[in-house]
Each structure stands twice: as C-alpha cells, then as structure tokens.
Design an enzyme around this catalytic site. Structure first.
Site, PDB file in Angstrom:
ATOM      1  N   GLU A 108       0.550  -1.479  -0.317  1.00  0.00           N
ATOM      2  CA  GLU A 108      -0.113  -0.256  -0.325  1.00  0.00           C
ATOM      3  C   GLU A 108       0.689   1.196   0.678  1.00  0.00           C
ATOM      4  O   GLU A 108       1.693   1.367   0.412  1.00  0.00           O
ATOM      5  CB  GLU A 108      -1.369  -0.041   0.838  1.00  0.00           C
ATOM      6  CG  GLU A 108      -2.401  -1.056   1.105  1.00  0.00           C
ATOM      7  CD  GLU A 108      -2.469  -0.618   2.609  1.00  0.00           C
ATOM      8  OE1 GLU A 108      -2.362  -0.176   3.421  1.00  0.00           O
ATOM      9  OE2 GLU A 108      -3.679  -1.904   2.886  1.00  0.00           O
ATOM     10  N   CYS A 350      -2.271   1.918   8.246  1.00  0.00           N
ATOM     11  CA  CYS A 350      -1.408   0.910   7.451  1.00  0.00           C
ATOM     12  C   CYS A 350      -2.135  -0.159   7.349  1.00  0.00           C
ATOM     13  O   CYS A 350      -3.154  -1.250   8.766  1.00  0.00           O
ATOM     14  CB  CYS A 350      -0.205   0.777   7.722  1.00  0.00           C
ATOM     15  SG  CYS A 350       0.505   2.179   8.595  1.00  0.00           S
TER      16      CYS A 350
END
Length: 368
Positions: A108, A350
């Site tokens: 990501e 996250c």
C-alpha cells in the site's frame, strides 16, 4: 494496467537472470555499465532516465548509443508499478493505492495533498513482523522485504497516476523500514539524489517502532532525515503490550538512541502517539509522556487519533479527549500537533486496504 517486472527475489536486484536497475545506486549502475564497456558517465544518464523521468524501457533512452541500449535490454530490466486498486477520499485530499508485485503480494501507498505540497507514504515490507497491537499491517505477519526498486516504484507510480509533483516522502506504510535497512537506505539515496527526484533529506521521514540498533546505524549515516518514532505509550508496562519490540528495546534504551540521533543529525525527533480510546489517552498518560520527553532532546509530538481496526478492538477517541490530551502536553512546553485526518474513508491506515482486498479475494475463492 501495465506489465509488471518487479524483483522476484527478496533482497536481490535480479529478475530471472536480469538486473532491475531500480535496485541499484549510481555506483551500482556505474559498475554495470563499465562492465559492458561503456563510459562511466553513461550511468548518470541512465539514472536520470530511470529515477527522474520514470522511463519504462531502455528504448526511451535516446541519448544512449543503440548498442548500449541493446546490451542493457539483454542484461537488465526496468520494473514498472502495477496499480491493483485505488480509492480517493471524499475530500479529494488523499488517494490510497494498492500496488501488485509479481509474486502475488501487494503493498500500500498513500498520496496526500497538503498546503505545503504533496507527500507520498510508502511501504517498505509486505506485511510486518513487529506485531503492534493497533496496526492492521501486522495482522498477517511479515511476508517479505521489498527491494529498493519496489519502494521507489510506489513513488513513481503515484506521480504518474496523479500527474503531481512529489515534495516529500514518508516511510510509514506497511512494514518497519529499519527492519529492511539496506533497501530503505538505497531508496533514500536514490530519491534524494540529483539524478532522482531530488527531494531533500529534511523532507524524508523514516518511521520506526523503536529498533534501537537501526536508529543508531541511521544516525551514523549523518543524513538530515526526520526520524519518527512510533511511541504510543509513556511507560514500559503499556508499551510492552502495544508495541512488543519494547520488550527487547525498552524506553530507557530507545530514549538514549533518540537523543544520540538528534545530536548526530541536528534534527529534532518526532514521536508519533496513536491515541486509542480508553487505552492510552487518559490524563495520567499525558502527564507520564511529559515526564518522559520534556527537556530530554529536541522533539515534537504528533498525536494521531487512531483509525478503527475492528480485528484489534481499536476505537477512535473523541475530539474532546484528543484536545484535552494535547493541552496537557502544550501546558508543559512540548511542541504538539494533531495529525490531520486524511483518508479515513479510504482505509488509509497501514494495511487496511491490503487486508480488505485480500479478504475479498479469499471470499471470492471460497465462492468459486
């Protein structure tokens, strides 16, 4: 989507029998090219094409001799980022990306618009082994380290997709940067170099949950990087639970390493403190935090109202509680900010988007 040819071996700049040039520094490119019989200065030309212009093939490098381009094609590749998913925040101030890797893993990154410019948050590992209680990245553990090129590709991929200039980079996505030290440092050298994006070291933030040897090693590099320490608790008892690495490197060791980092680099240390409702956000926690930090080193506290992580039982504190915590720190002279809430509606914490996509895939496979 474009064809992806990332490094296939952890810690190695080799794709099959060909080198991914994004995994090399300028010195590495010089060795590669002089080994092909080219002049040393050609390495600088290749570096500009790859790291600054974002070239995706050696054919684009029109200032190189044709025979050198052919040799490069035979011996090396230029990895290219593949966007698997993208989510834009409702306020258009953040975009979350999921980049695919050739081994089926995904990492990501987040693009964020600020008044002072655009920043990109990148991942340094697929997953994470640090086990922080409130972090979605740690739910599946560590799969593998990323190569320098895989980190760099996140920045280039976002720049290409948005068409925007990137003015700062934070290594605060999935993974612990100092647990993948060599790749992290190579990425930093390339992204700050004149042949790269030429982002100043002061605009690069390296986040760590507190790997003391890594902090000390980074200090010896004497780079003016911003060190952001994921503190999240003012005492060892609570931090042992929230940030398990504290059991190996307790607060006394961590604070000493941070003081040395500030002294070696001339940079103040940022302490990240995720406020978890009912866990570490009470008045007594704020007062303990003051005693831990006040007068110890040049520092700044960044309060982060935690994004909910249902799997971890993490809840967001109220605005009033955040403000009360902040005022206690300010009253005692600490520099404090509250992180602006970018991308809460796009799973910008996250690991959240990566995990959501993975779960969706598992469900689809089950149905199939």
């Amino acid at each position: 989507m474009v064809e992806n040819s990332f490094c296939k071996k952890e810690g190695s700049p080799v794709v099959g029998d060909r080198i991914n040039v994004k995994d090399l520094t300028l010195a590495g490119l010089e060795r590669l090219l002089t080994g092909m019989g080219a002049e040393r200065y050609r390495a600088g030309q290749v570096a500009i094409w790859v790291f600054q212009k974002g070239a995706e093939s050696f054919r684009e490098m029109t200032n190189l001799p044709a025979n050198l381009r052919e040799k490069l094609d035979a011996a090396a590749v230029i990895s290219r980022p593949e966007i698997l998913a993208k989510k834009v925040s409702s306020k258009k101030d953040a975009v979350k990306y999921l980049f695919g890797l050739p081994d089926g893993q995904a990492v990501e990154s987040v693009f964020m618009k600020h008044a002072y410019g655009n920043s990109v948050c990148v991942s340094t590992q697929a997953g994470c082994r640090m086990g922080c209680r409130f972090c979605a990245s740690a739910l599946g553990g560590l799969t593998r380290n990323l190569s320098p090129g895989e980190i760099y590709d996140q920045v280039l991929g976002i720049r290409r997709d948005t068409g925007e200039r990137i003015s700062s980079v934070v290594l605060m996505g999935s993974g612990e940067p100092l647990d993948n030290y060599d790749a992290t440092l190579t990425f930093i050298k390339n992204v700050t170099a004149p042949y790269g994006l030429h982002i100043g070291c002061r605009h690069i933030t390296v986040s760590t949950c507190g790997l003391v040897p890594g902090i000390r090693r980074l200090a010896r590099e004497k780079l003016a990087l911003t060190l952001a320490v994921s503190l999240h608790a003012p005492n060892d008892r609570l931090r042992d639970i929230l940030v398990p690495v504290n059991r190996k490197y307790p607060l006394t060791e961590l604070m000493a390493a941070c003081r040395d980092y500030a002294q070696e680099t001339g940079r103040r240390v940022t302490f990240e403190y995720a406020l978890l409702a009912g866990v570490n956000d009470r008045k007594e926690h704020a007062e303990e935090l003051v005693r831990l930090l006040k007068g110890k080193m040049p520092c700044h506290v960044n309060l982060i109202p935690a994004n909910p992580v249902p799997e971890r039982g993490v809840k967001t504190p109220s605005r009033l509680q955040v403000e009360l915590f902040k005022k206690i720190l300010e009253r005692h002279g600490l520099a404090v900010t509250v992180r602006r809430g970018l991308g809460a509606d796009i799973d910008a914490a996250c690991g959240q988007l990566r995990r959501k996509i993975a779960v969706m895939g598992e469900r689809l496979n089950t149905r199939g």
